[in-house]
Scaffold this active site. Structure first.
Site, short mmCIF file in Angstrom:
data_model
loop_
_atom_site.label_atom_id
_atom_site.label_comp_id
_atom_site.label_asym_id
_atom_site.label_seq_id
_atom_site.Cartn_x
_atom_site.Cartn_y
_atom_site.Cartn_z
N SER A 1 0.79 -1.23 0.00
CA SER A 1 0.00 0.00 0.00
C SER A 1 0.82 1.28 0.00
O SER A 1 0.26 2.36 -0.20
CB SER A 1 -0.94 0.02 1.20
OG SER A 1 -2.01 -0.86 0.97
N LYS B 1 0.36 3.36 -2.98
CA LYS B 1 -0.82 4.23 -3.16
C LYS B 1 -0.44 5.72 -3.13
O LYS B 1 -1.13 6.55 -3.71
CB LYS B 1 -1.85 3.94 -2.06
CG LYS B 1 -2.45 2.53 -2.16
CD LYS B 1 -3.26 2.21 -0.90
CE LYS B 1 -3.89 0.82 -0.95
NZ LYS B 1 -4.49 0.45 0.35
N TYR C 1 -3.92 -2.30 -10.10
CA TYR C 1 -3.80 -2.18 -8.63
C TYR C 1 -2.89 -3.27 -8.05
O TYR C 1 -1.96 -2.99 -7.29
CB TYR C 1 -5.19 -2.21 -8.00
CG TYR C 1 -5.17 -2.25 -6.50
CD1 TYR C 1 -4.92 -1.09 -5.76
CD2 TYR C 1 -5.40 -3.44 -5.81
CE1 TYR C 1 -4.88 -1.13 -4.37
CE2 TYR C 1 -5.36 -3.48 -4.43
CZ TYR C 1 -5.10 -2.32 -3.72
OH TYR C 1 -5.05 -2.37 -2.34
N TYR D 1 -4.46 3.78 8.14
CA TYR D 1 -5.85 3.28 8.26
C TYR D 1 -6.42 3.60 9.64
O TYR D 1 -6.27 4.73 10.13
CB TYR D 1 -5.91 1.77 7.98
CG TYR D 1 -5.09 1.38 6.79
CD1 TYR D 1 -5.44 1.85 5.52
CD2 TYR D 1 -3.95 0.60 6.92
CE1 TYR D 1 -4.67 1.52 4.42
CE2 TYR D 1 -3.18 0.26 5.81
CZ TYR D 1 -3.56 0.73 4.58
OH TYR D 1 -2.79 0.41 3.50
N VAL E 1 1.19 -3.75 3.83
CA VAL E 1 1.15 -5.05 4.51
C VAL E 1 2.39 -5.91 4.26
O VAL E 1 2.54 -6.97 4.85
CB VAL E 1 -0.11 -5.90 4.21
CG1 VAL E 1 -1.35 -5.28 4.79
CG2 VAL E 1 -0.25 -6.19 2.74
#
Ligand code: GLN
Length: 309
Positions: A64, A67, A191, A243, A261
């Protein structure tokens, strides 16, 4: 030895000795076998010096953290129009929450949760093939990190493609709400592949320089993005980058940062440093246990919390 160098060495020794390391992510089968004993760190300071220790040159799956880079590219392409389809608020929910997306009628809370990043991937696909977009993401990363070797780990991408049913659910729901313009498989292909980019802490810390230093490219000269945009991306990293652990991370560390992760974290101290840490053991929110602990120590020791000394 400089103060930063000493801090990096001592923190690494401390982390290597710790036994409470969290659990490696297993829902992407290819990541399940990574040795939880790994720990790496790299700091690039305002003078451009690189301070690297432990497994700081070992490649890992950035997941991530990617992103942040796709968000940068999407803002370059569509500018503020992006905010019509993705919000800017912390989610307070797990990174792969399905219930929140339905509740909010297909507008993801922010671009750093999975649903938001899938919408961002859709935005950068406009007018391009998935292959061309992945090429563009890699070119961007190679440019900002001054490293031509950065690549996608195809085995990790295939592993997630075969098992990423939750992400498929999110993408289908976005499509049902009219917030995905390309076919679901196409967007997910982009993605999963950008999540599967492999980088070391050193490469990642180099890549984060444009966020730490007001949008500038310290070695090539010139701007990667405007100072204003760098500030805004940093704001999103601070409020959403971990998050439903973002509040705790701001409380303990006080730096804009993005986790993945794979166990990596990219953190920026505006005007002072770009930092990457990696340790694959995760906490319940999917954030690296030792990575957060190392950044907490570094922040305290160098007085690098953005909230004051
Ligand atoms: N590729 C991962 C997923 O979609 C990224 C999640 C993460 O790093 N938090 O589940």
């Amino acid at each position: 030895m400089s103060e930063i160098n000493l801090a990096v060495q001592e923190i690494t020794a401390d982390m290597i000795a710790r036994v409470d390391r969290g659990a490696v992510a297993t829902y992407i089968p290819e990541l399940a076998g990574i040795d939880p004993a790994r720990f790496g760190i790299a700091v690039v300071d305002a003078e451009g010096a690189q301070h690297v220790a432990g497994d700081g040159d070992t490649l890992f799956s950035i997941q991530s953290i990617s992103k942040v880079f796709t968000l940068t590219l999407a803002l370059g392409k569509v500018g503020d129009a992006l905010w019509q389809r993705v919000g800017k608020e912390p989610s307070g929910n797990p990174f792969n929450s399905i219930v929140q997306l339905e509740y909010e009628k297909g507008i993801p809370r922010n671009p750093l949760i999975n649903a938001g990043a899938i919408a961002v991937a859709d935005a950068i696909l406009a007018g391009h093939t998935p292959k061309a977009v992945l090429g563009e993401i890699l070119r961007f990363l190679r440019y900002v990190s001054d490293d031509e070797t950065i690549h996608i780990d195809r085995a990790v991408a295939a592993s997630e493609q075969a098992t990423g049913f939750r992400n498929a659910a999110l993408a289908n729901y976005l499509r049902a709400c009219g917030n995905l313009r390309h076919p679901v498989e196409m967007v997910l292909g982009v993605y999963f592949h950008h999540c599967a980019i492999a980088m070391s802490c050193r490469q990642l810390a180099m890549a984060g320089r444009y966020l730490a230093f007001a949008g500038r490219h310290p070695t090539a000269g010139g701007k990667v993005i405007s100072a204003e945009r760098a500030k805004r991306i940093n704001a999103l990293m601070l409020t959403c980058g971990h998050y439903d652990g973002s509040g705790d991370f701001a409380f303990r560390v006080g730096m804009p940062a993005k986790s993945g992760v794979g166990g990596g974290i990219l953190a920026v101290v505006p005007g002072k440093a770009s930092i990457a840490v990696w340790s694959p053991g995760l906490d319940a929110q999917g954030n690296s246990v030792l990575g957060s602990a190392a950044l907490e120590l570094l922040s305290r020791r160098m007085n690098w919390s953005i909230f004051g000394e």
